[in-house]
Design an enzyme around this catalytic site. Structure first.
Site, PDB file in Angstrom:
ATOM      1  N   CYS A 152       1.462  -2.046 -12.732  1.00 51.79           N
ATOM      2  CA  CYS A 152       1.963  -1.014 -13.639  1.00 51.79           C
ATOM      3  C   CYS A 152       3.460  -0.823 -13.444  1.00 51.79           C
ATOM      4  CB  CYS A 152       1.235   0.308 -13.396  1.00 51.79           C
ATOM      5  SG  CYS A 152      -0.481   0.320 -13.902  1.00 51.79           S
ATOM      6  N   GLU A 169       4.895  -1.104  -9.791  1.00 51.21           N
ATOM      7  CA  GLU A 169       5.019  -1.177  -8.353  1.00 51.21           C
ATOM      8  C   GLU A 169       6.147  -2.126  -7.922  1.00 51.21           C
ATOM      9  OE1 GLU A 169       2.173  -0.079 -10.284  1.00 51.21           O
ATOM     10  OE2 GLU A 169       1.165  -1.849  -9.508  1.00 51.21           O
TER      11      GLU A 169
END
Length: 815
Positions: free
Chosen positions: A459, A461
């Site tokens: 997402c 990170e």
């Protein structure tokens, strides 16, 4: 800076601007071949394949599996699968290889998590994110898979090993656990592997073996077995590619069309060369990566499936070389479009229970990075960056996901090109701050070159690509901890004591006393989570090493250590905080209404929450409309966000992992904010029981009433550089882009946010009326795509709760 250097830089940007204009106005459309393959991918039905489960079961039943060390056993299991799985070559395709025996045929991993017959029935019949399960697959599971694997799975090992306190907190919805159904593997292929063949890796393995010291190193034997396993899987992937080459030759010999016959022979040549040897053309590089990808996702089912990372940087040199050798841009576009389809053919492995709720999507989060900076820190945007953006726009597929890395050194033209795609309502690409990512990685102790070569995956990170194991361990429900605090350690939903005794509502005479109790509860639950993390990580390292993935991440070979056992150069375990907005507004409401304004006492407030505000409608109105809210650049409200962040950060950051790494935080939800909402009663911000909470660092849905500038001013007060990533959602009405200056204004907003060290921002461009109509008439909106959290998805595939949550997000019409 010399005038000559300035002039060169000026000319460079003039070239980029003219190139952008040329590319935007001369984009390559899909060929008939690509259109057909894309439609095949879109229309294929997601279904479970028992192929991998059968093969891994056959291997473990066989005499060949006995008497081996676990790393070698795992390597032999992968070799067996790659030797016997069906070779699927779809008609007309240019990049070959499927995860299962056909597009959307999804394998299972019974050694990790064994699906029961009831699970299979749920997967087959659930209305959203279903996987069709044939009678034959159910029969195979009943007769072969379940009888062998019951009692032997990693999930069962984990659930036996974790403490009773862990299970109670998990069941209460305080946190989730990523590794109960899927493997570690949240990492990205680095630059090295785009210039390295597996024969080269075998030489590295041989050298590492020669360096083993059986006299002074007590781990030498373990390292020897790990290196042996790595060599087995390196040879296995070469064998797998040759099986494809054999099939391609067979197809070529039967092919009557001369053009396709020539293609098939060329594809066979490519498969003979890669991944055994280093790729030298675009075609070879894409096929090389794809075999690597298949090796990773066949070995285990890693979260946020492995991806090629900074694809424009990897491809650009061979792109230039190919053009010089006579390859046309049309051929290169077609190869890239074919590559995109391969990702879309692979839905995420099926999840059940809590794991399905925290990440309820077919998307497997393969996040392709473009832009950013080079290893020397200079602007990395090149022509391939724009070509990839063209492909993203033209293909309009959910997978792979895409993002642009934006540095202060990148031209605005690059940002605006990305926004042109966002404006279409696709939800891609998301936008990341390269300069913040580099600072985050440097704070974590990474080398400057490794930091510049990094980016974001999954997402949002942050990671050092090709050199880091960064594992997501689970979502943490900050708002649930507050609910438990207000009830003296009791979970109101179950009535059970799951937390500490930190005081009844009437015991708190000041806000500071209440917040201190919240801090104690949060630290208590974080400690439970981290202890569980270390147990679970040790179980993975002992029972399910990943020798193939270990080949790809630097230092694993040199150390003779597995990726799952601390072999990577850097090792990080993230705990993902969720519900920051809900928690902030809840604490603000208590501070404002109870302790500052004294409009209600805390005992009565808690009674209102436990009654889900029935009989307290006026109070709820005041909480929603007459109380300061996070997201509006209001220091009174935003102060609580900083306090919660600080407590969460201090509880997690720097704590050791079981394999020599470090725990850190990030702030993102995927779809866990819906699940956490279901596990959390009414909250002091006026939210009703069971409703979704806030997500990422975004404000509560609809609470940001002062516009997007106020939102970025709010969230930039958080020290995002101390995280491993934060997620910020913004929604704009389509009418926003009716104005000439829309792209300039939105680019300026992004630049302003990134100057304040914001990590990430993404946009939905859709109006609420369209979404409501899609709920009523889903058949008319089959292809409506929205941005959820760190990914895009079809609106029709979302649960009703998640659909409503997206509808409630504030839609800005101006800046």
């Amino acid at each position: 800076m010399s005038s000559c250097h300035r002039r060169d830089r000026h000319n460079k940007y003039q070239f980029i601007k003219s190139s952008v204009y040329h590319i935007i106005n001369n984009k390559m459309k899909k060929t008939a071949r690509i259109e057909k393959l894309r439609n095949q991918s879109l229309n294929a039905v997601e279904h479970l394949s028992a192929e991998r489960a059968v093969l891994v079961t056959e291997f473990y039943k066989s005499p060949e599996a006995r008497g081996l060390s676990i790393p070698v056993q795992r390597a032999k299991a992968l070799e067996y699968i790659l030797r016997h799985k069906k070779i699927c070559i779809n008609e007309g395709e240019l990049i070959v290889g499927e995860r299962g025996p056909a597009p959307k045929a999804t394998p299972t991993y019974p050694e990790i998590n064994l699906h029961s017959l009831q699970d299979l029935q749920i997967l087959d019949t659930r209305p959203k994110v279903s996987f069709k399960v044939s009678k034959e697959v159910k029969k195979i599971y009943a007769e072969e898979i379940i009888p062998f694997w019951q009692g032997r799975t990693n999930r069962e090992r984990i659930m036996k090993a974790v403490s009773g306190e862990w299970k109670s907190a998990y069941k209460a919805g305080v946190f989730t656990e990523f590794q109960e159904q899927r493997a570690p593997g949240h990492t990205v292929l680095g630059s090295k592997m785009f210039h390295t063949g597996f024969l080269d890796l075998i030489k590295e393995i041989e050298e590492a073996r020669r360096q083993l010291d059986f006299i002074n190193d007590p781990e030498a034997l373990d390292k020897s077995e790990e290196l042996k396993a790595m060599e087995i899987v390196a040879n296995a992937i070469i064998m797998f590619a040759n099986r494809h080459a054999d099939k391609l030759v067979e197809l070529a010999e039967a092919e009557e069309d001369e053009k396709r016959k020539k293609e098939l022979h060329e594809m066979a040549r490519v498969c003979r060369k890669v991944p055994a040897q280093a790729p030298e053309t675009i075609h070879e590089m894409l096929q090389h990566y794809w075999f690597i990808h298949l090796g990773v996702v066949t070995e285990l089912n890693p979260w946020d499936s492995f991806n090629p990372g900074r694809l424009d940087q990897h491809l650009y040199p061979v792109y230039v070389s190919d053009l010089q050798k006579g390859t046309t841009k049309e051929e290169i576009y077609e190869l890239l479009q074919a590559f995109w389809i391969k990702f879309n053919n692979h839905p995420a492995p099926p999840k059940v229970g809590v794991t399905a709720r925290e990440s309820n999507t077919y998307t497997d989060f393969c996040l392709i990075n473009t832009g950013g900076v080079k290893p020397d820190g200079s602007d990395a945007v090149n022509e391939m960056s724009y070509i990839i953006l063209d492909v993203i726009e033209e293909m309009r597929l959910l997978q792979p996901s895409s993002m642009v890395q934006v540095s202060r050194k990148n031209p605005d033209a690059f940002v605006k090109r990305a926004l042109q795609i966002t404006q279409t309502g696709f939800g891609q690409p998301s936008i990341f701050n390269t300069d913040a990512i580099i600072q985050q990685l440097l704070r974590q102790g990474k080398d400057i070159v490794d930091a510049r070569n990094g980016g974001a995956s999954g997402c949002i990170e942050t990671g050092a690509f090709g050199t880091e194991s960064y594992i997501l361990t689970g979502y943490f429900n900050l708002a649930k901890v507050l609910e438990i605090t207000l009830n003296n350690g009791i979970d109101p939903l179950s009535g059970k004591q799951v937390g500490l005794h930190t005081g009844k509502p009437e015991d708190f005479q000041t806000y500071e006393q209440l917040f201190e109790a919240y801090k104690k509860q949060l630290v208590y639950f974080i400690d439970i989570k981290l202890k569980g993390n270390n147990i679970i990580q040790k179980i993975w390292s002992k029972y399910l090493p990943a020798p193939f993935l270990s080949l790809l991440v630097e230092d694993c070979i040199a150390k003779g250590k597995d990726y799952n056992n601390g072999g990577a150069r850097y090792n990080t375990a993230y705990v993902q905080g969720v519900t920051l907005g809900t928690t902030t507004d809840s604490l603000t409401a208590i501070k404002y209404q109870v302790f500052d304004r004294k409009n209600i006492n805390l005992t009565e407030f808690v009674q209102a929450l436990n009654a889900n505000f029935e009989g307290y409608e006026n109070l709820r109105y005041n909480l929603i409309y007459e109380t300061p809210k996070y997201g509006n650049d209001n220091d009174y409200a935003d102060r609580q966000a900083l306090d919660v962040f600080e407590v969460f950060y201090e509880a997690v950051n720097g704590k050791p992992t079981a394999t020599g790494g470090v725990h850190r935080i990030n702030l993102l939800p995927t779809t866990s904010h819906v699940y956490f909402g279901q596990k959390t009663g009414a909250t002091p911000d006026g939210r009703l029981a069971g409703m979704p909470t806030s997500e990422g660092i975004s404000p509560v849905q609809g609470a940001d009433t002062n516009g997007p500038t106020a939102v970025i001013n709010t969230v930039s007060k958080i020290d995002q550089l101390r995280t491993g990533g934060t997620l910020l959602n913004q929604k704009f009405a389509p009418s926003f882009f009716n104005y000439e200056q829309a792209y300039d204004n939105l680019t300026a907003l992004i630049r302003s946010y990134f100057k304040m060290d914001g990590h990430h921002i993404q946009f939905n461009v859709v109006d609420a009326d369209t979404l409501r109509n899609a709920q009523k008439h889903p058949e008319l909106y089959k292809h409506l795509i929205v941005r959820v959290a760190g990914y895009s998805d079809y609106f029709n595939d979302l649960t009703e709760d998640l659909q409503n949550e997206i509808i409630r997000r504030t839609a800005h019409e101006s800046l």
